[in-house]
Design an enzyme around this catalytic site. Structure first.
Site, PDB file in Angstrom:
ATOM      1  N   ASN A 111       0.666  -1.237   0.011  1.00 25.09           N
ATOM      2  CA  ASN A 111      -0.173   0.031  -0.125  1.00 25.09           C
ATOM      3  C   ASN A 111       0.877   1.334  -0.044  1.00 25.09           C
ATOM      4  O   ASN A 111       0.646   2.188  -0.786  1.00 25.09           O
ATOM      5  CB  ASN A 111      -0.982   0.008   1.125  1.00 25.09           C
ATOM      6  CG  ASN A 111      -0.384  -0.092   2.521  1.00 25.09           C
ATOM      7  OD1 ASN A 111       0.831  -0.658   2.654  1.00 25.09           O
ATOM      8  ND2 ASN A 111      -0.957   0.516   3.450  1.00 25.09           N
ATOM      9  N   GLU A 117       3.450  -5.334  12.236  1.00 23.02           N
ATOM     10  CA  GLU A 117       2.315  -4.313  12.093  1.00 23.02           C
ATOM     11  C   GLU A 117       1.517  -4.868  11.070  1.00 23.02           C
ATOM     12  O   GLU A 117       1.558  -5.074  10.001  1.00 23.02           O
ATOM     13  CB  GLU A 117       3.077  -2.960  11.570  1.00 23.02           C
ATOM     14  CG  GLU A 117       4.210  -2.577  12.147  1.00 23.02           C
ATOM     15  CD  GLU A 117       3.970  -1.650  13.434  1.00 23.02           C
ATOM     16  OE1 GLU A 117       2.672  -1.545  13.606  1.00 23.02           O
ATOM     17  OE2 GLU A 117       4.875  -1.418  14.163  1.00 23.02           O
ATOM     18  N   CYS A 159      -3.265   1.546   6.114  1.00 27.22           N
ATOM     19  CA  CYS A 159      -3.793   0.561   7.484  1.00 27.22           C
ATOM     20  C   CYS A 159      -4.318   1.800   8.671  1.00 27.22           C
ATOM     21  O   CYS A 159      -5.151   1.108   9.541  1.00 27.22           O
ATOM     22  CB  CYS A 159      -2.532  -0.086   8.178  1.00 27.22           C
ATOM     23  SG  CYS A 159      -1.190   0.998   8.461  1.00 27.22           S
ATOM     24  N   GLU A 166       7.265   0.265  16.362  1.00 27.75           N
ATOM     25  CA  GLU A 166       8.316   0.806  15.644  1.00 27.75           C
ATOM     26  C   GLU A 166       8.326   2.281  15.639  1.00 27.75           C
ATOM     27  O   GLU A 166       7.475   2.913  16.609  1.00 27.75           O
ATOM     28  CB  GLU A 166       8.406   0.304  14.338  1.00 27.75           C
ATOM     29  CG  GLU A 166       8.397  -1.204  14.215  1.00 27.75           C
ATOM     30  CD  GLU A 166       8.388  -1.714  12.718  1.00 27.75           C
ATOM     31  OE1 GLU A 166       8.105  -0.987  11.938  1.00 27.75           O
ATOM     32  OE2 GLU A 166       8.706  -2.860  12.615  1.00 27.75           O
TER      33      GLU A 166
END
Ligand code: NDP
Length: 479
Positions: A150, A248, A282, A460
């Site tokens: 993405n 993630e 996301c 992160e």
């Protein structure tokens, strides 16, 4: 037809098997390049190169490592146009977005971690007259970095840059669907003088090349961004090998809109948070919860603005380009059908956009707004990851929170209110890794980034990334 190449041990090389597969341009639906169909043999070579490079890279002075990463950042900036065009062509996203967000952010990732490492310090713990402890944070070895389609270069560099800055070497795989800018990054690394073997980029299919990275005995840490189902498989596979994991994963993010918000500010941002990058971020808000007194006003204005959005040729001034692939387009459309079966009303959109000529086979979708669904239905519980949002009214803060927290995901949320107490309270009670109050996607790279529940494990961003990519060692010295 152009053949992309792997980047292994400092060189651009063909896959050992000599096999390639097609790379499609989402806006035209046509094949425009070929991707190495790498397998275990390529991952073996890449990992051996990374392992051999580790002792030199990890012992290089921090300043020298930083200088090389800053050269890469500089070259990304120098090649902004070429990279943005490649990203837009490979992914289908508007060129404007690639030029203003994706590529500048990839540059910032290298710049941020290239300078951040200069400020990453160890702790010490004094035991008075008895002893002093200090913590050595040491690079670990070869990091496996796997990223989705993405935000291709943006997320690829979000992993690679801190891994390298911390002194690790890397074997990385971009998504097979969007490999092109990772290929261009290989060329940039060669130009920047990155020592051979420090970064190795292997192209190929997730279950083949990706799985080989996850399973490799000489790769003790994995940083993965992608779907929750893939993340579950990775967690299961890596656990018996005791690998360090940062995952993630997916999201089903709520926007909670209270009647006391700044309506215009909220409306502008909500249109963006719903449909930026064709809804394929996301962090996009996909469940819009609106306090009942302004529900009708919100609905009318939102649908009006969504209907006015332009969809089409990504190189022109459009709001939405193409979604990333044909299977993905079909998946998104199947969710619109599911929403109807579940009793939802499509207020606008819901169909493929057909464009004559060059783009007649492109994967374009109308931005879609659906209402009338319960928060418990599949449409409101499963990640669609496309230009589809639902809107739902609520009556109390408690009800909004209950609906917001009702999915298995917990990545991000947005809250719109001018009531300070409510903003803090709701932020505290939301089960998400990120809460935006009166904004969306406002990012400071120093902040912890990640989700809870099925949206991931670990954080992160900022020094969190350096903590992940290093192993702390306690050294205790008695006086
Ligand atoms: P996938 O999980 O399908 O793929 C992600 C990456 O993993 C790709 O490079 C893929 O390769 C690879 N992969 C697939 N199977 C395996 C395997 N068995 N072993 C190792 N690697 C594998 O996700 P998508 O690419 O479809 O990305 C979309 C998803 O990513 C969404 O769920 C989205 O929410 C999530 N995402 C999460 C973010 C976050 O920060 N939390 C940010 C951005 C996206 P290949 O492409 O070849 O299949």
């Amino acid at each position: 037809m152009e053949k992309l190449q792997n980047y292994i041990n400092g060189e651009l090389v063909a896959p050992i098997s000599g096999e390639y597969f097609d790379n499609f341009e989402p806006a035209t639906g046509k094949v425009y390049s070929l991707i190495p169909d790498s397998d275990l043999a390529d991952v073996e070579t890449a990992t051996a190169a990374a392992k051999a490079a580790f002792p030199i890279w990890s012992r290089m002075s921090i300043q020298d490592r930083s200088d090389i990463l800053l050269r890469i950042a500089q070259l990304i900036g120098d090649n902004l146009d070429e990279l943005a065009q490649a990203e837009s062509r490979d992914n289908g996203k508007p060129l404007k977005l690639a030029r203003t967000v994706d590529i500048p952010r990839a540059q910032s990732n290298f710049h941020f971690y290239g300078t951040g490492i200069l400020h990453f310090a160890s702790e010490s713990h004094s035991m008075g007259d008895l002893a002093i402890n200090y913590t050595l944070r040491q690079a670990i070895g070869v990091a496996g970095c796997i990223s989705p389609w993405n935000l291709p270069l943006y997320l690829f560099s979000w992993k690679i840059a801190p891994a390298l800055a911390a002194g690790n070497t890397v074997v990385a795989k971009p998504s097979e669907v969007t490999p092109y800018t990772a290929y261009l990054l290989s060329k940039i690394c060669i130009e920047a003088g990155l020592p051979k073997g420090v970064l190795n980029i292997v192209h190929g299919l997730g279950p083949k090349a990706g799985a080989a990275i996850i399973e490799h005995e000489d790769i003790p840490m994995i940083s993965f961004t992608g779907g929750t189902a893939t993340g579950e498989w990775i967690a299961r596979t890596a656990a018996p090998k005791f690998k360090k994991l940062s995952l993630e994963l997916g999201g089903k993010n709520p926007n909670i809109i209270f009647a006391d918000c700044d309506f215009e500010d909220m409306m502008k941002t909500t249109v963006r948070s719903s449909f930026a990058n064709q809804g394929q971020i996301c962090l996009c808000g996909s469940r819009i919860l609106v306090e009942r007194p302004i529900y009708e006003k919100f609905k009318t204005e939102f649908v009006k603005r969504v209907k006015a959005m332009k969809v089409g040729d990504p190189s022109t001034d459009v709001n939405l380009g193409a979604v990333v692939s044909k299977p993905h387009m079909e998946k998104v459309l199947s969710y619109v059908e599911l929403a109807k079966e579940e009793g939802g009303t499509v207020l606008c959109g819901g169909k493929r956009v057909m464009i004559d000529g060059e783009f007649s086979e492109g994967y374009f979708l109308e931005p879609t707004v659906i209402e009338g669904l319960p928060h418990t239905c599949r449409t409101n519980q499963e990640e669609i990851f496309g230009p589809v949002v639902t809107i739902m009214p609520f009556d109390t803060d408690e009800e909004a929170l209950m609906m917001a927290n009702s999915t298995k995901y917990g990545l991000a949320s947005s809250v719109w209110t001018s009531n300070l107490k409510r903003a803090h309270t709701i932020a505290r009670e939301l089960h998400t890794g990120i809460v935006w109050i009166n904004c969306w996607l406002l990012r400071d790279l120093r902040t912890p980034f990640g989700g809870v529940k099925s949206s991931g494990v670990g954080r992160e961003g900022g020094f969190e990334a350096f903590d992940f990519f290093t192993e702390p060692k306690n050294v205790c010295i008695r006086y």
